[in-house]
Design an enzyme around this catalytic site. Structure first.
Site, PDB file in Angstrom:
ATOM      1  N   ASP A 251       0.882  -1.223  -0.157  1.00 58.15           N
ATOM      2  CA  ASP A 251       0.048   0.123   0.078  1.00 58.15           C
ATOM      3  C   ASP A 251       0.911   1.248  -0.056  1.00 58.15           C
ATOM      4  O   ASP A 251       0.354   2.508  -0.137  1.00 58.15           O
ATOM      5  CB  ASP A 251      -0.906  -0.011   1.446  1.00 58.15           C
ATOM      6  CG  ASP A 251      -1.948   1.016   1.069  1.00 58.15           C
ATOM      7  OD1 ASP A 251      -2.317   1.563   0.047  1.00 58.15           O
ATOM      8  OD2 ASP A 251      -2.405   1.521   2.236  1.00 58.15           O
ATOM      9  N   SER A 272      -6.945   5.745   0.203  1.00 56.98           N
ATOM     10  CA  SER A 272      -7.249   4.580  -0.624  1.00 56.98           C
ATOM     11  C   SER A 272      -8.690   4.080   0.020  1.00 56.98           C
ATOM     12  O   SER A 272      -9.143   4.135   0.990  1.00 56.98           O
ATOM     13  CB  SER A 272      -6.425   3.398  -0.403  1.00 56.98           C
ATOM     14  OG  SER A 272      -5.951   3.488   1.235  1.00 56.98           O
ATOM     15  N   GLN A 322      -6.005  -1.359  -6.440  1.00 56.12           N
ATOM     16  CA  GLN A 322      -6.673  -0.215  -5.222  1.00 56.12           C
ATOM     17  C   GLN A 322      -7.215   0.871  -5.836  1.00 56.12           C
ATOM     18  O   GLN A 322      -6.686   1.369  -7.266  1.00 56.12           O
ATOM     19  CB  GLN A 322      -5.322   0.153  -4.347  1.00 56.12           C
ATOM     20  CG  GLN A 322      -5.719   1.096  -3.498  1.00 56.12           C
ATOM     21  CD  GLN A 322      -4.908   1.624  -2.582  1.00 56.12           C
ATOM     22  OE1 GLN A 322      -4.173   2.809  -2.574  1.00 56.12           O
ATOM     23  NE2 GLN A 322      -4.147   0.878  -1.621  1.00 56.12           N
TER      24      GLN A 322
HETATM   25  C1  LIG Z   1     -13.181   7.790   1.930  1.00 56.79           C
HETATM   26  C2  LIG Z   1     -14.129   8.523   3.020  1.00 56.79           C
HETATM   27  C3  LIG Z   1     -13.274   9.791   3.287  1.00 56.79           C
HETATM   28  C4  LIG Z   1     -15.379   8.656   2.181  1.00 56.79           C
HETATM   29  O1  LIG Z   1     -16.000   9.082   3.360  1.00 56.79           O
HETATM   30  P1  LIG Z   1     -17.280  10.261   3.218  1.00 56.79           P
HETATM   31  O2  LIG Z   1     -17.794  10.571   4.456  1.00 56.79           O
HETATM   32  O3  LIG Z   1     -17.927   9.852   1.897  1.00 56.79           O
HETATM   33  O4  LIG Z   1     -16.130  11.580   3.002  1.00 56.79           O
HETATM   34  P2  LIG Z   1     -16.265  12.613   1.788  1.00 56.79           P
HETATM   35  O5  LIG Z   1     -17.473  13.216   1.558  1.00 56.79           O
HETATM   36  O6  LIG Z   1     -15.518  12.118   0.617  1.00 56.79           O
HETATM   37  O7  LIG Z   1     -15.279  13.845   2.418  1.00 56.79           O
HETATM   38  C5  LIG Z   1     -14.110  13.552   2.906  1.00 56.79           C
HETATM   39  C6  LIG Z   1     -13.352  14.877   2.830  1.00 56.79           C
HETATM   40  O8  LIG Z   1     -13.239  15.258   1.819  1.00 56.79           O
HETATM   41  C7  LIG Z   1     -13.932  16.687   1.579  1.00 56.79           C
HETATM   42  N1  LIG Z   1     -14.751  16.774   0.289  1.00 56.79           N
HETATM   43  C8  LIG Z   1     -15.817  16.078   0.190  1.00 56.79           C
HETATM   44  N2  LIG Z   1     -16.165  16.373  -1.109  1.00 56.79           N
HETATM   45  C9  LIG Z   1     -15.293  17.212  -1.826  1.00 56.79           C
HETATM   46  C10 LIG Z   1     -15.103  18.027  -2.967  1.00 56.79           C
HETATM   47  N3  LIG Z   1     -15.784  17.883  -3.869  1.00 56.79           N
HETATM   48  N4  LIG Z   1     -14.105  18.623  -3.085  1.00 56.79           N
HETATM   49  C11 LIG Z   1     -13.191  18.965  -2.108  1.00 56.79           C
HETATM   50  N5  LIG Z   1     -13.359  18.304  -0.787  1.00 56.79           N
HETATM   51  C12 LIG Z   1     -14.468  17.425  -0.666  1.00 56.79           C
HETATM   52  C13 LIG Z   1     -14.856  16.519   2.727  1.00 56.79           C
HETATM   53  O9  LIG Z   1     -15.202  17.778   3.424  1.00 56.79           O
HETATM   54  C14 LIG Z   1     -13.928  15.844   3.733  1.00 56.79           C
HETATM   55  O10 LIG Z   1     -13.007  16.822   4.287  1.00 56.79           O
HETATM   56  P3  LIG Z   1     -12.806  16.827   5.836  1.00 56.79           P
HETATM   57  O11 LIG Z   1     -12.198  15.474   5.983  1.00 56.79           O
HETATM   58  O12 LIG Z   1     -13.959  17.066   6.513  1.00 56.79           O
HETATM   59  O13 LIG Z   1     -11.494  17.718   6.040  1.00 56.79           O
HETATM   60  C15 LIG Z   1     -13.927   7.529   4.252  1.00 56.79           C
HETATM   61  O14 LIG Z   1     -14.549   6.035   3.741  1.00 56.79           O
HETATM   62  C16 LIG Z   1     -12.789   7.079   4.757  1.00 56.79           C
HETATM   63  O15 LIG Z   1     -11.975   7.923   5.267  1.00 56.79           O
HETATM   64  N6  LIG Z   1     -12.187   5.806   4.636  1.00 56.79           N
HETATM   65  C17 LIG Z   1     -10.773   5.674   4.986  1.00 56.79           C
HETATM   66  C18 LIG Z   1      -9.854   5.759   3.839  1.00 56.79           C
HETATM   67  C19 LIG Z   1      -8.407   5.465   4.511  1.00 56.79           C
HETATM   68  O16 LIG Z   1      -8.220   5.695   5.809  1.00 56.79           O
HETATM   69  N7  LIG Z   1      -7.593   4.592   3.709  1.00 56.79           N
HETATM   70  C20 LIG Z   1      -6.576   4.118   4.047  1.00 56.79           C
HETATM   71  C21 LIG Z   1      -5.474   5.210   4.417  1.00 56.79           C
HETATM   72  S1  LIG Z   1      -4.756   6.131   3.033  1.00 56.79           S
HETATM   73  C22 LIG Z   1      -3.387   5.348   2.750  1.00 56.79           C
HETATM   74  O17 LIG Z   1      -2.857   4.712   3.448  1.00 56.79           O
HETATM   75  C23 LIG Z   1      -2.661   5.626   1.458  1.00 56.79           C
HETATM   76  C24 LIG Z   1      -1.269   5.362   1.550  1.00 56.79           C
HETATM   77  C25 LIG Z   1      -0.356   6.650   2.015  1.00 56.79           C
HETATM   78  C26 LIG Z   1       1.108   6.433   1.417  1.00 56.79           C
HETATM   79  O18 LIG Z   1       1.469   6.031   0.514  1.00 56.79           O
HETATM   80  O19 LIG Z   1       1.915   7.303   1.719  1.00 56.79           O
END
Ligand SMILES: CC(C)(COP(=O)(O)OP(=O)(O)OC[C@H]1O[C@@H](n2cnc3c(N)ncnc32)[C@H](O)[C@@H]1OP(=O)(O)O)[C@@H](O)C(=O)NCCC(=O)NCCSC(=O)CCCC(=O)O
Length: 337
Positions: A251, A272, A322
């Site tokens: 990841d 992700s 992913q």
């Molecule tokens: C994906 C989400 C966020 C979806 O939940 P949701 O309630 O539907 O959230 P959301 O509406 O998407 O809001 C999230 C955020 O996005 C903002 N947003 C929403 N729509 C827009 C837009 N059009 N323009 C600009 N920003 C927008 C919202 O205001 C939210 O911001 P906020 O959190 O309030 O500051 C949620 O399910 C979640 O957090 N899931 C977990 C994801 C995660 O933690 N994945 C694993 C970690 S990521 C990772 O490890 C990547 C690797 C890192 C690396 O390689 O370094």
């Protein structure tokens, strides 16, 4: 790492006494002499991150080592820990062949994660486990993992590994950063950013194949290649554990592949959404593997990435996929990283 007060740690992380799958001749890797391993510290991935505390039957607790700058838990850690929990309930002659996960909430780095395993099915050849990773009483990840006993077949094919420079001929990310930092004309902001990157204690080592642009290919292709391995020693003999480490590793920097063709955009919000993996062959996650990542599609604020983890002898070890949410903003200065 928290002291284990109850129950002890997960069996599959204690790699004494684990049965390993039969070896093919190419499994006898001689990449790093054992003498060199003895100088290495044992990987923190097995002493800590993937060494879950058993609380009850099919219930485990995991803690964190490295937390990304986003201050949400690293997805690879949650997937790796979920696979540890799932694997603890399957017998030694079964090996993970695939997993499918959804990240449904951001992980909170301030509290541990509970892993609750449901023994979905024990079949004759295949066994399926469902795992819920829970924080504050709510799931942050749902994962299904399937295990299979080794069954020979005349059907055998794989893609060919890309031809790239060997890891010995490449620099680590840290060495590349030091090179950048030694440039007297480096902007203050870039220097600060690079120093922050250096302070990151990521438990994996990376050697990008196309420096100096770290991961990016010269013509901003939709593909990046880097050698990757767990930091420190893990050792032979526990394929279940190597799969969990590979889940962690897979990841890292994966979703960023979808941003490669957009040097003028920076991710404002990226996370992700799901992660899937298929394990094809035995491998050692503490030995260099080539991670070939590509992005076949992006649109609608989402990007799809696919990856192949190659053993350095050209055997395809695992495949990954992913999708992630990518909300970007236009920047004037394209990132060099
Ligand atoms: C994906 C989400 C966020 C979806 O939940 P949701 O309630 O539907 O959230 P959301 O509406 O998407 O809001 C999230 C955020 O996005 C903002 N947003 C929403 N729509 C827009 C837009 N059009 N323009 C600009 N920003 C927008 C919202 O205001 C939210 O911001 P906020 O959190 O309030 O500051 C949620 O399910 C979640 O957090 N899931 C977990 C994801 C995660 O933690 N994945 C694993 C970690 S990521 C990772 O490890 C990547 C690797 C890192 C690396 O390689 O370094």
């Amino acid at each position: 790492m928290a002291e284990r007060e109850r129950g002890g740690s997960t069996n599959n992380c204690d790699h004494s006494g684990d049965t390993e799958p039969p070896k093919s001749p190419e499994d006898e890797s001689s990449e790093r002499p054992e003498a060199q391993y003895t100088q290495d510290l044992k990987s923190v991935l097995i002493t800590s991150v993937l060494n879950l505390e058993k609380l009850d039957v099919d219930l485990y607790r995991g803690t964190h080592h490295w937390v990304p700058r986003s201050q949400r838990l690293f997805g690879g850690q949650i997937v790796g820990q979920a696979l540890v929990a799932a694997a603890a309930s399957v017998s030694d002659n079964l090996y993970a062949h695939s997993l499918h996960c959804y990240f449904v909430r951001a992980g909170d780095p301030k509290v541990p994660v509970l892993y609750q395993v449901d023994r979905t099915r024990d079949g004759r050849s295949f066994t399926v486990r469902s795992v819920r990773a829970i924080q504050h009483g709510q799931p942050i990840l749902i994962c299904q993992a399937s295990f299979h006993m080794l069954q020979p077949s005349p059907l055998q094919h794989q893609f060919t590994m890309p031809v790239v420079p060997q890891p010995e001929d490449l620099l680590t990310v840290e060495e590349l950063i030091h090179r950048y930092l030694s440039k007297p004309d480096l902007a203050k902001k870039s220097r600060q950013g690079l120093n922050k990157l250096l302070a990151n204690e990521v438990p994996i080592e990376i050697k990008p194949v196309h420096p100096p642009h770290f991961y990016r290919l010269p013509a901003a292709e939709l593909r990046k290649l880097f050698w990757v391995r767990a930091r420190g020693y893990i050792g032979e003999g526990n394929m279940k554990l190597h799969c969990c480490v590979a889940a962690y590793v897979s990841d890292y920097a994966f979703l960023g592949t979808a941003l490669l063709p957009y040097p003028n955009y920076r991710a404002q919000f990226s996370a992700s959404l799901d992660h899937a993996m298929w394990f094809h062959n035995t491998f050692r996650s503490d030995e260099w593997m080539l991670y070939e990542c590509e992005s076949p599609w992006a649109g609608g604020s989402r990007g799809l990435v696919q990856g192949r983890l190659w053993r350095r002898d050209g055997v395809l070890a695992a495949s990954c996929s992913q999708e992630g949410v990518l909300r970007v903003k236009l920047v004037t200065e394209p990132s060099k990283l």
